[in-house]
Design a protein around this motif. Structure first.
Motif, PDB file in Angstrom:
ATOM      1  N   PHE A   1       0.858  -5.331   9.223  1.00 20.69           N
ATOM      2  CA  PHE A   1       0.062  -4.375   8.463  1.00 20.69           C
ATOM      3  C   PHE A   1       0.426  -4.479   6.990  1.00 20.69           C
ATOM      4  O   PHE A   1       1.527  -4.887   6.627  1.00 20.69           O
ATOM      5  N   ARG A   2      -0.513  -4.073   6.131  1.00 19.72           N
ATOM      6  CA  ARG A   2      -0.352  -4.229   4.683  1.00 19.72           C
ATOM      7  C   ARG A   2       0.586  -3.203   4.078  1.00 19.72           C
ATOM      8  O   ARG A   2       1.041  -3.352   2.959  1.00 19.72           O
ATOM      9  N   GLY A   3       0.890  -2.142   4.799  1.00 17.58           N
ATOM     10  CA  GLY A   3       1.772  -1.115   4.267  1.00 17.58           C
ATOM     11  C   GLY A   3       2.254  -0.198   5.363  1.00 17.58           C
ATOM     12  O   GLY A   3       1.722  -0.191   6.483  1.00 17.58           O
TER      13      GLY A   3
ATOM     14  N   ASN B   1      -2.322   2.000  19.012  1.00 16.24           N
ATOM     15  CA  ASN B   1      -2.934   0.683  18.861  1.00 16.24           C
ATOM     16  C   ASN B   1      -1.922  -0.452  18.954  1.00 16.24           C
ATOM     17  O   ASN B   1      -2.312  -1.619  19.018  1.00 16.24           O
TER      18      ASN B   1
ATOM     19  N   ASN C   1       0.827  -1.192   0.000  1.00 15.61           N
ATOM     20  CA  ASN C   1       0.000   0.000   0.000  1.00 15.61           C
ATOM     21  C   ASN C   1       0.873   1.258   0.000  1.00 15.61           C
ATOM     22  O   ASN C   1       2.055   1.201   0.341  1.00 15.61           O
TER      23      ASN C   1
ATOM     24  N   SER D   1       4.275  -6.915   6.910  1.00 14.42           N
ATOM     25  CA  SER D   1       3.674  -8.240   6.832  1.00 14.42           C
ATOM     26  C   SER D   1       4.452  -9.289   7.622  1.00 14.42           C
ATOM     27  O   SER D   1       5.631  -9.108   7.943  1.00 14.42           O
TER      28      SER D   1
ATOM     29  N   GLY E   1       1.929   2.975   5.707  1.00 16.78           N
ATOM     30  CA  GLY E   1       0.943   3.954   6.139  1.00 16.78           C
ATOM     31  C   GLY E   1       0.049   3.424   7.243  1.00 16.78           C
ATOM     32  O   GLY E   1      -0.245   4.123   8.227  1.00 16.78           O
ATOM     33  N   GLU E   2      -0.394   2.163   7.100  1.00 16.20           N
ATOM     34  CA  GLU E   2      -1.246   1.545   8.115  1.00 16.20           C
ATOM     35  C   GLU E   2      -0.486   1.352   9.424  1.00 16.20           C
ATOM     36  O   GLU E   2      -1.025   1.590  10.511  1.00 16.20           O
ATOM     37  N   ALA E   3       0.762   0.912   9.320  1.00 16.94           N
ATOM     38  CA  ALA E   3       1.575   0.702  10.523  1.00 16.94           C
ATOM     39  C   ALA E   3       1.806   2.019  11.251  1.00 16.94           C
ATOM     40  O   ALA E   3       1.703   2.095  12.482  1.00 16.94           O
ATOM     41  N   THR E   4       2.094   3.078  10.500  1.00 20.17           N
ATOM     42  CA  THR E   4       2.322   4.389  11.097  1.00 20.17           C
ATOM     43  C   THR E   4       1.085   4.875  11.847  1.00 20.17           C
ATOM     44  O   THR E   4       1.176   5.378  12.966  1.00 20.17           O
ATOM     45  N   ALA E   5      -0.089   4.714  11.220  1.00 19.33           N
ATOM     46  CA  ALA E   5      -1.336   5.138  11.854  1.00 19.33           C
ATOM     47  C   ALA E   5      -1.582   4.372  13.157  1.00 19.33           C
ATOM     48  O   ALA E   5      -2.040   4.945  14.152  1.00 19.33           O
ATOM     49  N   ALA E   6      -1.261   3.082  13.158  1.00 19.99           N
ATOM     50  CA  ALA E   6      -1.462   2.262  14.356  1.00 19.99           C
ATOM     51  C   ALA E   6      -0.542   2.699  15.490  1.00 19.99           C
ATOM     52  O   ALA E   6      -0.944   2.725  16.657  1.00 19.99           O
TER      53      ALA E   6
END
Length: 319
Positions: free
Chosen positions: A184-186, A198, A36, A156, A188-193
């Motif tokens: 996480f798939r990318g 989270n 992503n 991943s 961006g998702e990991a950063t947000a978490a």
């Protein structure tokens, strides 16, 4: 002149430094990014595309982001849709090898055409700014008390930060099988978490977290290099008594079924792109270490890394 003969001539001229940019100017490159937006593969693919245009070896570059399963979803799509296409490239690296080892997808990177290793980068572990933990020592103490309470966020399953987390656990006497890793798939998702609290701790390449570290939204507590990385004021794991070192390399592969002449020509295009001002600027901006490797040397490197990663993951109880 036959097409294969023409491509061999291009490659030979490029190797001799005698190839005019106009010879490649009409190439329309299709870049598969099997992740992503917002992560290391995405940044690498887009930086390479910019460099190919800057170097005059491509008229245009289009991008297709297809994240998931350590790149296996994008890998399968690339394999099925790009057979024989000399203008198709896919970003890949150590994370994909790890994902193939753990996930055993139906399509392997070995079915594609190796082109080049581009860069290497070490992982950094970070905490959200408001975390009750301040150092890696704090995280390790909690890990020893209750392994499951420490949520490790990253790419991943099988990513280098996943392997590093397992090795950290082992080095402090905690079974690797007990780590609570959230893939996480990318980036961006990991950063947000991480920013959202989270996960307890996150890991990735420094370039993915740099702006958040510099703004104070994340606290960098460890880097996975043997010595401190120039320009990055973050202690290594080894400095903190944790004997873990692991790097993350990234590169590109071509489509399955292209000829040797087409591979040579595509390789020459990538080499020329890495000599551009645009690529040099991307290396400096992202803190990437140039690690160009092509031809048989790259083939041998991937084979060796596959074996090394598999052995490491077996020892860590990940496979």
């Amino acid at each position: 002149m036959r097409r294969d003969t023409f491509l061999k001539t291009l490659a030979a001229l490029a190797a001799a430094g005698a190839l005019p940019n106009a010879a490649w100017a009409n190439a329309n490159i299709k870049m598969m990014i099997p992740a992503n937006p917002g992560g290391g593969w995405d940044g690498t693919g887009r930086a390479l595309g910019d460099a190919m245009r800057d170097a005059g070896v491509a008229a245009s570059v289009t991008y297709d982001n297809k994240g998931g399963a350590a790149g296996a979803i994008g890998l399968a799509q690339f394999y099925n849709a790009s057979k024989g296409d000399p203008n198709a490239l896919m970003v890949m690296g150590a994370v994909m090898l790890g994902g193939i080892i753990t996930g055993k997808p139906p399509v392997s990177v070995t079915q594609l055409t190796p082109i080049a290793r581009l860069t290497t980068e070490y992982n950094v572990f970070v905490l959200p700014a408001n975390s009750p933990f301040k150092t890696m020592k704090d995280v390790v103490e909690q890990l020893k008390k209750d392994p499951g309470s420490v949520k490790w966020g990253g790419g991943s399953r099988g990513a280098t930060e996943h392997i590093a987390a397992a090795q950290i656990a082992q080095s402090v006497g905690v079974p690797a099988s007990k780590i609570n890793y959230v893939p996480f798939r990318g980036g961006g998702e990991a950063t947000a978490a991480i920013l959202g609290g989270n996960v307890t701790i996150g890991g990735s390449g420094y370039s993915e977290f740099q702006q958040y570290i510099e703004s104070g939204k994340m606290r960098a507590i460890a880097v996975t290099s043997a010595q401190r990385v120039k320009g990055i004021d973050v202690p290594t794991l080894k400095e903190q008594g944790i004997d873990v070192e692991i790097g993350n390399w990234r590169g590109v592969y071509g489509a399955p079924g292209i000829t040797q002449a087409q591979r040579d020509a595509l390789t020459a295009m990538i080499v020329k792109a890495t000599q551009s001002k645009s690529w040099a600027a991307s290396l400096e901006k992202n803190g990437w270490t140039p690690a160009l490797l092509t031809g048989k040397a790259f083939d041998d490197f991937v084979d060796k890394d596959f074996s090394s990663l598999r052995a490491t993951m077996v020892r860590a109880g990940m496979v």
